[in-house]
Each structure stands twice: as structure tokens, then as C-alpha cells.
Write an enzyme that holds these catalytic residues in place. Structure first.
Site, PDB file in Angstrom:
ATOM      1  N   ASP A 124       3.981  -0.652  12.539  1.00 43.63           N
ATOM      2  CA  ASP A 124       3.174  -0.073  12.826  1.00 43.63           C
ATOM      3  C   ASP A 124       3.164   2.091  12.764  1.00 43.63           C
ATOM      4  O   ASP A 124       3.849   2.096  13.819  1.00 43.63           O
ATOM      5  CB  ASP A 124       2.083  -0.683  12.741  1.00 43.63           C
ATOM      6  CG  ASP A 124       0.239  -0.074  13.945  1.00 43.63           C
ATOM      7  OD1 ASP A 124      -0.359  -0.500  13.395  1.00 43.63           O
ATOM      8  OD2 ASP A 124       0.786   1.103  14.240  1.00 43.63           O
TER       9      ASP A 124
ATOM     10  N   ARG B  59     -10.395  -1.271  10.446  1.00 49.68           N
ATOM     11  CA  ARG B  59      -9.812   0.413  11.134  1.00 49.68           C
ATOM     12  C   ARG B  59     -10.132   0.338  12.409  1.00 49.68           C
ATOM     13  O   ARG B  59     -11.270   0.069  13.030  1.00 49.68           O
ATOM     14  CB  ARG B  59      -9.968   1.248  10.203  1.00 49.68           C
ATOM     15  CG  ARG B  59      -9.009   1.316   8.954  1.00 49.68           C
ATOM     16  CD  ARG B  59      -9.410   1.890   7.505  1.00 49.68           C
ATOM     17  NE  ARG B  59     -10.629   2.176   7.324  1.00 49.68           N
ATOM     18  CZ  ARG B  59     -10.725   2.652   5.941  1.00 49.68           C
ATOM     19  NH1 ARG B  59      -9.673   3.601   5.563  1.00 49.68           N
ATOM     20  NH2 ARG B  59     -11.510   2.608   4.849  1.00 49.68           N
TER      21      ARG B  59
ATOM     22  N   GLN C  12       0.909   4.516  20.759  1.00 45.87           N
ATOM     23  CA  GLN C  12       1.073   5.332  19.441  1.00 45.87           C
ATOM     24  C   GLN C  12      -0.198   6.303  18.683  1.00 45.87           C
ATOM     25  O   GLN C  12      -1.765   6.366  19.283  1.00 45.87           O
ATOM     26  CB  GLN C  12       0.667   4.275  17.986  1.00 45.87           C
ATOM     27  CG  GLN C  12      -0.658   3.210  17.855  1.00 45.87           C
ATOM     28  CD  GLN C  12      -0.469   2.354  19.084  1.00 45.87           C
ATOM     29  OE1 GLN C  12      -0.384   2.485  19.911  1.00 45.87           O
ATOM     30  NE2 GLN C  12      -1.421   1.291  18.254  1.00 45.87           N
ATOM     31  N   THR C  13       0.086   7.646  17.864  1.00 40.90           N
ATOM     32  CA  THR C  13      -0.937   8.005  17.931  1.00 40.90           C
ATOM     33  C   THR C  13      -1.205   8.229  16.148  1.00 40.90           C
ATOM     34  O   THR C  13      -0.965   8.040  15.558  1.00 40.90           O
ATOM     35  CB  THR C  13      -0.390   9.993  18.262  1.00 40.90           C
ATOM     36  OG1 THR C  13       0.541  10.001  17.118  1.00 40.90           O
ATOM     37  CG2 THR C  13       0.184   9.970  19.295  1.00 40.90           C
ATOM     38  N   ARG C  14      -2.517   8.763  16.234  1.00 43.00           N
ATOM     39  CA  ARG C  14      -3.229   8.688  14.734  1.00 43.00           C
ATOM     40  C   ARG C  14      -4.187  10.321  14.850  1.00 43.00           C
ATOM     41  O   ARG C  14      -4.151  11.243  16.312  1.00 43.00           O
ATOM     42  CB  ARG C  14      -4.794   8.185  14.852  1.00 43.00           C
ATOM     43  CG  ARG C  14      -3.358   6.606  14.300  1.00 43.00           C
ATOM     44  CD  ARG C  14      -2.635   6.456  12.753  1.00 43.00           C
ATOM     45  NE  ARG C  14      -1.886   5.256  12.477  1.00 43.00           N
ATOM     46  CZ  ARG C  14      -0.919   5.321  13.457  1.00 43.00           C
ATOM     47  NH1 ARG C  14      -0.375   4.892  13.804  1.00 43.00           N
ATOM     48  NH2 ARG C  14      -0.939   3.397  13.209  1.00 43.00           N
TER      49      ARG C  14
ATOM     50  N   TYR D 172       1.077  -0.876   0.326  1.00 41.83           N
ATOM     51  CA  TYR D 172       0.176  -0.207   0.401  1.00 41.83           C
ATOM     52  C   TYR D 172       0.896   1.165   0.115  1.00 41.83           C
ATOM     53  O   TYR D 172       0.896   2.154  -0.590  1.00 41.83           O
ATOM     54  CB  TYR D 172      -1.107  -0.408   1.133  1.00 41.83           C
ATOM     55  CG  TYR D 172      -1.937   0.941   1.247  1.00 41.83           C
ATOM     56  CD1 TYR D 172      -2.982   0.990   0.348  1.00 41.83           C
ATOM     57  CD2 TYR D 172      -1.609   2.367   2.278  1.00 41.83           C
ATOM     58  CE1 TYR D 172      -3.700   1.958   0.307  1.00 41.83           C
ATOM     59  CE2 TYR D 172      -2.452   3.089   2.931  1.00 41.83           C
ATOM     60  CZ  TYR D 172      -4.060   3.370   2.019  1.00 41.83           C
ATOM     61  OH  TYR D 172      -4.907   4.128   1.857  1.00 41.83           O
TER      62      TYR D 172
HETATM   63  P1  NAD Z   1     -12.671   1.625   1.463  1.00 42.83           P
HETATM   64  O1  NAD Z   1     -11.938   0.890   1.240  1.00 42.83           O
HETATM   65  O2  NAD Z   1     -14.153   1.996   1.656  1.00 42.83           O
HETATM   66  O3  NAD Z   1     -12.836   2.171  -0.143  1.00 42.83           O
HETATM   67  C1  NAD Z   1     -12.346   1.414  -1.756  1.00 42.83           C
HETATM   68  C2  NAD Z   1     -13.134   1.166  -2.637  1.00 42.83           C
HETATM   69  O4  NAD Z   1     -12.382   1.082  -4.215  1.00 42.83           O
HETATM   70  C3  NAD Z   1     -14.212   0.534  -2.726  1.00 42.83           C
HETATM   71  O5  NAD Z   1     -14.975   0.614  -2.994  1.00 42.83           O
HETATM   72  C4  NAD Z   1     -13.154  -0.630  -3.314  1.00 42.83           C
HETATM   73  O6  NAD Z   1     -14.606  -2.099  -3.634  1.00 42.83           O
HETATM   74  C5  NAD Z   1     -12.711   0.067  -4.401  1.00 42.83           C
HETATM   75  N1  NAD Z   1     -11.601  -0.918  -4.889  1.00 42.83           N
HETATM   76  C6  NAD Z   1     -10.770  -1.060  -4.843  1.00 42.83           C
HETATM   77  N2  NAD Z   1      -9.784  -1.918  -5.521  1.00 42.83           N
HETATM   78  C7  NAD Z   1     -10.272  -1.569  -7.231  1.00 42.83           C
HETATM   79  C8  NAD Z   1      -9.966  -2.087  -8.373  1.00 42.83           C
HETATM   80  N3  NAD Z   1      -8.908  -2.567  -8.157  1.00 42.83           N
HETATM   81  N4  NAD Z   1     -11.299  -1.501  -9.227  1.00 42.83           N
HETATM   82  C9  NAD Z   1     -12.378  -0.569  -9.212  1.00 42.83           C
HETATM   83  N5  NAD Z   1     -13.202  -0.861  -7.492  1.00 42.83           N
HETATM   84  C10 NAD Z   1     -11.410  -0.964  -6.724  1.00 42.83           C
HETATM   85  O7  NAD Z   1     -11.558   2.681   1.518  1.00 42.83           O
HETATM   86  P2  NAD Z   1     -12.088   4.523   1.145  1.00 42.83           P
HETATM   87  O8  NAD Z   1     -11.543   4.815   2.916  1.00 42.83           O
HETATM   88  O9  NAD Z   1     -12.692   4.660   1.113  1.00 42.83           O
HETATM   89  O10 NAD Z   1     -11.079   4.983   0.635  1.00 42.83           O
HETATM   90  C11 NAD Z   1     -10.603   5.672  -0.377  1.00 42.83           C
HETATM   91  C12 NAD Z   1      -9.291   6.358  -0.771  1.00 42.83           C
HETATM   92  O11 NAD Z   1      -9.180   7.405   0.014  1.00 42.83           O
HETATM   93  C13 NAD Z   1      -8.392   5.286  -1.177  1.00 42.83           C
HETATM   94  O12 NAD Z   1      -7.342   4.412  -2.828  1.00 42.83           O
HETATM   95  C14 NAD Z   1      -7.106   5.324  -0.178  1.00 42.83           C
HETATM   96  O13 NAD Z   1      -6.600   4.627  -0.257  1.00 42.83           O
HETATM   97  C15 NAD Z   1      -7.314   6.705   0.172  1.00 42.83           C
HETATM   98  N6  NAD Z   1      -7.540   7.164   1.228  1.00 42.83           N
HETATM   99  C16 NAD Z   1      -8.268   7.277   2.989  1.00 42.83           C
HETATM  100  C17 NAD Z   1      -7.582   7.131   4.264  1.00 42.83           C
HETATM  101  C18 NAD Z   1      -8.812   6.997   4.748  1.00 42.83           C
HETATM  102  O14 NAD Z   1      -8.634   6.835   6.233  1.00 42.83           O
HETATM  103  N7  NAD Z   1     -10.740   6.405   4.313  1.00 42.83           N
HETATM  104  C19 NAD Z   1      -6.470   7.427   4.702  1.00 42.83           C
HETATM  105  C20 NAD Z   1      -5.348   7.936   3.650  1.00 42.83           C
HETATM  106  C21 NAD Z   1      -6.042   7.233   2.006  1.00 42.83           C
HETATM  107  N1  UDP Z   2      -5.260  -0.515  16.210  1.00 39.19           N
HETATM  108  C1  UDP Z   2      -6.024  -0.765  17.406  1.00 39.19           C
HETATM  109  N2  UDP Z   2      -6.976  -1.735  17.996  1.00 39.19           N
HETATM  110  C2  UDP Z   2      -7.916  -2.040  16.224  1.00 39.19           C
HETATM  111  C3  UDP Z   2      -7.532  -1.282  15.166  1.00 39.19           C
HETATM  112  C4  UDP Z   2      -6.341  -0.648  14.541  1.00 39.19           C
HETATM  113  O1  UDP Z   2      -5.445  -0.744  18.180  1.00 39.19           O
HETATM  114  O2  UDP Z   2      -8.890  -2.263  16.199  1.00 39.19           O
HETATM  115  C5  UDP Z   2      -4.231   0.420  15.819  1.00 39.19           C
HETATM  116  C6  UDP Z   2      -3.496   0.227  15.128  1.00 39.19           C
HETATM  117  O3  UDP Z   2      -2.517  -0.516  15.393  1.00 39.19           O
HETATM  118  C7  UDP Z   2      -2.410   1.686  14.369  1.00 39.19           C
HETATM  119  C8  UDP Z   2      -4.334   2.719  14.810  1.00 39.19           C
HETATM  120  O4  UDP Z   2      -5.041   1.644  15.484  1.00 39.19           O
HETATM  121  O5  UDP Z   2      -1.867   2.384  15.906  1.00 39.19           O
HETATM  122  C9  UDP Z   2      -4.453   2.860  13.887  1.00 39.19           C
HETATM  123  O6  UDP Z   2      -5.061   2.134  12.606  1.00 39.19           O
HETATM  124  P1  UDP Z   2      -5.271   1.786  11.313  1.00 39.19           P
HETATM  125  O7  UDP Z   2      -6.437   0.365  10.802  1.00 39.19           O
HETATM  126  O8  UDP Z   2      -7.357   2.333  11.908  1.00 39.19           O
HETATM  127  O9  UDP Z   2      -5.052   2.654  10.207  1.00 39.19           O
HETATM  128  P2  UDP Z   2      -3.591   2.586  10.282  1.00 39.19           P
HETATM  129  O10 UDP Z   2      -2.692   2.316  10.775  1.00 39.19           O
HETATM  130  O11 UDP Z   2      -3.576   2.751   8.320  1.00 39.19           O
HETATM  131  O12 UDP Z   2      -3.075   4.417   9.995  1.00 39.19           O
END
Ligand code: NAD
Ligand code: UDP
Length: 312
Positions: free
Chosen positions: A273, A186, A209-211, A145
Site C-alpha cells: 500500500d 475504495r 499514509q497520504t492520498r 494492476y
Molecule cells: P470502475 O471499476 O468503476 O469502472 C471500470 C469499468 O470497466 C466497469 O464498468 C467494468 O465493468 C468495466 N470493465 C472491467 N473489465 C472489463 C473488460 N474486460 N471488458 C469490458 N469492460 C470491463 O473504475 P473507475 O474508477 O471508473 O476507473 C476507470 C478507469 O480509470 C480504469 O481504467 C482505472 O484504472 C482508471 N483509474 C481510475 C482511478 C480512480 O480513482 N477512479 C484512478 C486511476 C486510474
Molecule cells: N483505506 C482505508 N480504509 C478503507 C479503504 C482504504 O484506510 O476502508 C486506505 C488504503 O489502505 C489506502 C488508502 O486508504 O492506503 C486509499 O485506498 P483506495 O483503495 O481508495 O485507493 P488506492 O490504495 O488504490 O490509492
């Protein structure tokens, strides 16, 4: 009519974006998704509009349609989902982005690539500003990713330099809210559902850890502003809420609001992570007419809790 292609439109962010774009009567939305992680229920309401069309398609394969704007979101975003088939994830980030850039170039359309704070990896610079080049493990379990998204950005800038393709690149930080898949894996969806069901709440690692969590409406506002920003502002630009919380603090907020009787269980921290995450949003504020998130975590979490109640 503005013909807008939204890939990944049945996913969490995509469906919220489609909903917002449909509010403008000049917009015609073509939503493309293969339901890898997205859900039909997210777009069922939108299908009733005669300005919304759905095409089931995997963007790893080429696509030919007329459009003048592309929002390229298609890609699994939750660690358990993008790690399920890492090669699928990388193909979506590479072949998929190439296919969408080819389509944008052919149509002379503007394309927005949805990149991520994961390009910063486990960062040495805090908060993260766009000039920071990151600390990403190229061979770890998150690399499909992280590196996929990094090469996605590279492809955008190379298409721009080589073919004049009109690009916009955004780096999204952790976003949450309605239309998230309850089985997404998530942290917000896991913790809220565990709390609502009085199940054990799973904290990975020691919870320090922070987000930085952004409510989805604030993100969508930033996305819309970025698409209509001046032509020579290509990004990458951070979009996220600079409020920084430990995972334990997030859990405490959720438990407090829900009044949950859940107990907390600590599980191993997955490898690579990131330990801290907080966006510097000065660039977004400057270029996107003062954009900044309006919904604090304590309020946004209440809205997310209301949404997740229907899945208990
Ligand atoms: P999500 O998994 O809910 O949505 C992704 C969508 O893409 C889904 O509907 C899935 O079916 C579709 N998809 C996956 N592979 C595909 C393919 N090969 N062809 C067609 N469709 C496909 O995720 P999201 O949270 O809505 O994220 C959307 C975008 O934003 C992603 O590109 C993700 O990397 C980016 N993003 C999201 C977050 C977040 O916190 N939600 C953070 C950083 C980046
Ligand atoms: N995490 C957690 N418990 C859960 C799911 C995630 O403690 O049930 C932690 C994970 O290890 C990370 C943070 O929460 O440190 C955010 O995780 P998430 O998968 O939401 O997003 P990302 O790691 O991609 O920022």
C-alpha cells in the site's frame, strides 16, 4: 458525427465521462462494458438518448466497430476488485489494450489510455512528476494492476512508434464523486457510507499514509482537454488534485460533515500500500490550457455524501 467508443462506460469515471460527452450534440457514444464492476443504473438515463448505444462486451476479446475516438477505461480500479481475479485484471490491461489499439489503428482513430498513479508504485520521489519511473513490486498483490497499467502505457507508445497509432496517455490519481459503486471498496465510498450508517470506520494501517483526492468533474474536464490537445502531445500526463491528505484527515473531514457517531477501528495495512501520493500537475497546466482542479476536498466530499445518502 463524432463516433466515440468508451470502454468501461458503465463504471464510475466512464459513466461521468459519457454523460459529459453526450452534452455535445456532435457526439455519438458507443459504450462498451461487461459489468465486471460497472452498473446498469449508471447508464440507464443515458440510454434514453438516440446518440448513445450500449454493447455488452469483454475487451479481452477483439471488437470491430467504426469509431474515430476511443477512451479506454475498461478495467477494475478498486484494489479488492482488481485483486479478486488478478489474471483477469492483467488480461484486461494487456489483451484488452492490444484489442483497443488494433481497433484504433484500423480506424485511424485517436485512443486515450486510462493509466494511473499506481505506475509510480510506493514512490521515492514526492510529489510525483511524469518523468519519475516509479517503485513497483512486480510480484506483489497490486502488481496485476500496477504492472498491467505500465505495460498498457508501453503498448500505446510502441503502437505509436511502430504503426503511427494516434495515442494519448493519462495517469489518474485517486478520484471520487457521484456514480461510484457503494460496494466499490475504495476509501471514500467505504468511509462515507460507514459514517452515514454510524458503523465502525475502517482505517488500514495507522492512517498517516497520504492520498490526493480529485472530484470527478475536475478529472472529466482534464480528460476532455487532453483528447483535444495538440496532436504531438501524447502524454503521459498526470491528472489529479495536488491537495494531499492523510487517510485520518479524510476520515475527520467526513465525520465532521456528517456528524457521525462512528468509532474508528484500525486494521492491518495491505501489503505494498503506497505511503504517499501527490501529483505534480505542472505538465497538465501547461499543455491543457491551464487545467487545474477547482473543487476542494471539503466541497467535493459534501457532494459525494449527498450522492451516497441514497444507499443508506
Ligand atoms: P470502475 O471499476 O468503476 O469502472 C471500470 C469499468 O470497466 C466497469 O464498468 C467494468 O465493468 C468495466 N470493465 C472491467 N473489465 C472489463 C473488460 N474486460 N471488458 C469490458 N469492460 C470491463 O473504475 P473507475 O474508477 O471508473 O476507473 C476507470 C478507469 O480509470 C480504469 O481504467 C482505472 O484504472 C482508471 N483509474 C481510475 C482511478 C480512480 O480513482 N477512479 C484512478 C486511476 C486510474
Ligand atoms: N483505506 C482505508 N480504509 C478503507 C479503504 C482504504 O484506510 O476502508 C486506505 C488504503 O489502505 C489506502 C488508502 O486508504 O492506503 C486509499 O485506498 P483506495 O483503495 O481508495 O485507493 P488506492 O490504495 O488504490 O490509492
Amino acid at each position: 458525427m463524432n463516433r466515440i467508443l468508451v470502454t468501461g462506460g458503465a463504471g464510475f469515471v466512464g459513466a461521468n465521462l459519457c454523460k459529459r460527452l453526450l452534452e455535445d450534440e456532435n457526439n455519438y457514444i458507443i459504450c462498451v462494458d461487461n459489468f465486471y464492476t460497472g452498473r446498469k443504473s449508471n447508464i440507464e438515463g443515458l440510454m434514453k438518448s438516440d446518440r448513445f448505444e450500449f454493447i455488452e462486451h469483454n475487451i479481452i476479446e477483439p471488437l470491430d466497430i467504426d469509431c474515430n475516438e476511443i477512451y479506454n477505461l475498461a478495467c477494475p480500479a478498486s484494489p479488492p476488485h482488481y485483486q479478486k481475479s488478478p489474471t483477469y485484471t492483467t488480461k484486461t490491461c494487456v489483451y484488452g489494450v492490444i484489442n483497443m489499439l488494433d481497433l484504433a489503428t484500423k480506424n485511424d482513430a485517436k485512443i486515450m489510455q486510462f493509466s494511473t498513479s499506481e505506475v509510480y508504485g510506493d514512490p521515492f520521489v514526492h510529489p510525483q512528476e511524469e518523468s519519475y519511473r516509479g517503485n513497483v513490486n512486480p510480484i506483489g498483490i497490486r502488481s496485476c494492476y500496477d504492472e498491467g497499467k505500465r505495460v498498457g502505457e508501453t503498448l500505446c507508445f510502441d503502437y505509436n512508434r511502430e504503426f503511427g497509432t494516434k495515442i494519448k496517455v493519462i495517469r489518474i490519481f485517486n478520484t471520487y464523486g457521484p456514480l461510484m459503486d457503494p460496494k466499490d471498496g475504495r476509501v471514500v465510498s467505504n468511509v462515507v457510507l460507514q459514517a452515514l450508517k454510524n458503523d465502525d470506520i475502517t482505517i488500514y494501517g495507522d492512517g498517516t499514509q497520504t492520498r490526493s483526492f480529485c472530484y470527478v468533474d475536475d478529472l472529466v474536464e482534464g480528460i476532455i482537454r487532453m483528447m483535444s490537445s495538440r496532436d504531438d502531445f501524447l502524454g503521459p500526463v498526470n491528472l489529479g488534485n495536488p491537495g494531499e491528505f492523510t487517510i485520518k484527515e479524510l476520515v475527520d473531514i467526513v465525520v465532521d460533515i456528517t456528524g457521525s457517531k462512528s468509532k474508528i477501528v484500525y486494521m492491518p495495512l495491505p501489503s505494498d500500500d503506497p505511503l504517499q501520493r501527490k501529483p505534480d500537475i505542472s505538465l497538465a497546466k501547461k499543455e491543457l490550457n491551464g487545467w487545474e482542479p477547482k473543487v476542494p476536498l471539503s466541497e467535493g466530499i459534501k457532494l459525494a455524501i449527498d450522492y451516497f445518502k441514497e444507499f443508506v
